[in-house]
Design an enzyme around this catalytic site. Structure first.
Site, PDB file in Angstrom:
ATOM      1  N   ASP A  68      25.011  53.059  53.523  1.00  0.00           N
ATOM      2  CA  ASP A  68      24.824  52.006  54.655  1.00  0.00           C
ATOM      3  C   ASP A  68      26.225  52.052  55.640  1.00  0.00           C
ATOM      4  O   ASP A  68      27.307  52.704  55.357  1.00  0.00           O
ATOM      5  CB  ASP A  68      24.846  50.579  54.011  1.00  0.00           C
ATOM      6  CG  ASP A  68      24.528  49.443  55.342  1.00  0.00           C
ATOM      7  OD1 ASP A  68      23.451  49.959  56.148  1.00  0.00           O
ATOM      8  OD2 ASP A  68      24.812  48.279  54.942  1.00  0.00           O
TER       9      ASP A  68
ATOM     10  N   ASP B 139      27.243  49.029  58.242  1.00  0.00           N
ATOM     11  CA  ASP B 139      27.916  47.884  58.588  1.00  0.00           C
ATOM     12  C   ASP B 139      28.442  47.327  56.973  1.00  0.00           C
ATOM     13  O   ASP B 139      27.795  47.172  56.160  1.00  0.00           O
ATOM     14  CB  ASP B 139      26.997  46.691  59.195  1.00  0.00           C
ATOM     15  CG  ASP B 139      26.587  47.256  60.292  1.00  0.00           C
ATOM     16  OD1 ASP B 139      27.383  47.467  61.322  1.00  0.00           O
ATOM     17  OD2 ASP B 139      25.328  47.433  60.695  1.00  0.00           O
TER      18      ASP B 139
END
Length: 550
Positions: A113, A115
């Site tokens: 991922d 963030d």
């Protein structure tokens, strides 16, 4: 008839007469002999009973005195740092902690991922999200103008809280779904135990009550939790009627708008030094994986321009002038709409970086240096041919990032940034001393409860019980203050049990750590095993109460 009776009872007549004579004697003297006998027996029984009670009381007082002596001796040693404390091993703040055995030599594909996984943010980001959401509530949803005076309080929320849409309480739950007694707030006011009972009747959240709970699990939820509490408190202070579920829906809508509209993305990129943390170690980690023949992919809900701006800033001091971060990844997927990505059948679209447009042709292969939008897990696996167990996915959101991959057969790694600070706190001597105190006090309390059958009858018992409870609460408050002043530690409750957040980590993460680059400290072929001596969370070590027994 008489002869028949004498044959059946040859001694009947004499026995009968003797009995009648005895009975007449008793009746003749008014039953005084019987009553006198009964009186003697009763007095002796009373004396025996009194002696037994005195003996039991003495045993009780002796046992309480022993426990009191043990407690007093322990209190004397509370003021000294135990020698054994120095010999206890420290827990590695940058370690990888294992819930399910994992052989890294079997892992061929690493997914990430963006963030709070690849991207490291400063504390300023929460204030930005909070302020933007607050403005949306006032300007678009017509909340009172006075809400503009709210300020984000970074000392208030932690990750893993729950908001009750039915009653308006923000709370921390333990591993078994019970409300943390000192971690339940209505607005910004902490509820007492009696107030919790008034709200819920019990600390344990039943199935019906749990339906109204929403979990705040990712790093962006800090702003959400604080804003919810501030609005509830504002309505209470202003004596305005409100529906708790509407507060959640409006705040959540505002937070979603901040993300989906690109407001927060543009805000970060307008001043990256304020919000993003540069990270050369991340580049080292990704290159190490490539050098060892691993495949890499990026799967994020953020738009490409935001990821590109952030990665260029974070790696600008480490990348060569001609290098691109995109070359590190075999596949880059943006705006993936997780967790829907794992269950939908949305097609992939190829994104044109220069024109900011999406192609109309079908995607049946992932080409080098290309960017893809949307898509779904089913098509992803069909194109890549990557089997579940050989893939590990890194993410910070337990539900959006990790629940889908874990059900799809991927291995999962939870990135929990606050883990590093919490372990550093647990390594401090002051924390370990308080933990040892707490464990010893709880052991002594257990002995005391097991010793006394009728505690109300013993003043010594009640006095010692009160002192032990006071000392226990003091230790809990001291330990809580070393973490978050409102909710304590992320992974632990004040009683020393794992939190509900820890439960979800245990459920959905094969391993967890504070940053992806912590894997640099382990060989790429390492075998990661669950420790043999743990109860639930492998980074928790119980400090023995025996520290204060020597």
């Amino acid at each position: 008839m008489a002869s028949f009776r004498s044959r059946l009872f040859p001694f009947g007549s004499s026995l009968l007469s003797t009995s009648l004579a005895h009975s007449a004697l008793i009746e003749g003297v008014g039953g005084n002999i019987l009553r006198r006998f009964s009186s003697v027996v009763t007095t002796e029984q009373r004396v025996l009973k009194l002696k037994e009670e005195e003996k039991a009381n003495q045993i009780l007082e002796d046992e309480v005195a022993k426990i009191r002596h043990e407690f007093d001796a322990a209190k004397e040693r509370f003021h000294k740092i135990p020698v054994a404390l120095k010999e206890m091993p420290k827990i590695d703040p940058k370690g990888i902690y294992v819930n399910k055995n994992l052989r890294l030599d079997n892992v061929q594909v690493y997914g990430f991922d963006y963030d709070y996984t690849l991207a490291h943010y400063s504390a300023n980001l929460q204030s930005l999200i909070y302020d933007l959401a607050k403005e949306y509530l006032v300007n678009e949803l017509r909340y009172p103008d006075s809400c503009m005076e709210f300020k984000y309080d970074n000392s208030f929320p932690i990750r893993g809280l729950y908001y009750d849409k039915l009653k308006g309480c923000l709370m921390k739950l333990d591993f078994f779904g019970s409300i943390e007694p000192d971690g339940c707030y209505f607005g910004r006011q902490k509820l007492t135990r009696s107030e919790i009972n008034d709200f819920y009747g019990t600390r344990h959240m039943g199935r019906d009550q749990a339906r109204g709970l929403v979990g705040l699990m990712d790093f962006f939820c800090f702003s959400e939790a604080c804003l919810i509490a501030d609005i509830v408190q504002h309505f209470v202070d202003a004596k305005l009627e409100f529906d708790s579920s509407y507060v959640y829906e409006d705040v959540n809508r505002a937070i979603q708008h901040v993300h989906l509209s690109g407001l927060v993305h543009r805000g970060i990129l307008s001043d990256p030094k304020k919000y993003l943390v540069k990270n050369g170690q991340l580049l080292r980690f990704l290159r190490m994986l490539r050098e060892n023949g691993k495949k890499l992919f990026l799967l994020t809900n953020s738009p490409y321009y935001f990821v590109d701006g952030g990665m260029n800033f974070m790696l600008e001091d480490s990348l060569g002038s001609q290098d691109s971060w995109r070359e590190l990844f075999d596949v880059v997927i943006a705006k993936a709409s997780k967790p829907e990505f794992y269950t939908s059948e949305h097609p992939f679209r190829c994104y044109d970086v220069e024109k900011d447009t999406l192609a109309f042709s079908k995607v049946d292969a992932f080409l080098p240096n290309k960017i893809y939008y949307r898509g779904c897990l089913k098509t992803f696996l069909e194109i890549t041919k990557w089997n579940g167990p050989e893939v590990i996915y890194f993410g910070d959101h337990l539900f959006s990032d990790l629940r889908g991959p874990s059900k799809a057969g991927w291995r999962t790694a939870a990135i929990i940034h606050e883990l590093e600070n919490e372990i550093q706190t647990q390594n401090e001597d002051c924390y370990r001393i308080e933990q040892a105190k707490l464990h010893l006090i709880q052991e002594i309390l257990g002995k005391l409860h097991a010793t006394v059958a009728n505690p109300e009858e013993s003043e010594e018992y009640m006095s010692l019980l009160w002192e032990l409870n006071e000392e226990r609460q003091k230790a809990r408050n001291t330990m809580r203050g070393m973490f978050n002043r409102s909710f304590g530690a992320t992974f632990l409750t004040d009683t020393g049990q794992e939190s509900a957040f820890a439960y979800h980590i245990h459920q959905y993460a094969d391993v967890y750590t504070s940053k992806p680059e912590n894997f640099l400290f382990y060989p790429p072929e390492a075998w990661l095993h669950v420790p043999y001596d743990i109860k639930i969370m492998p980074h928790h070590v119980k400090v023995s109460s025996g520290l204060f027994r020597t």
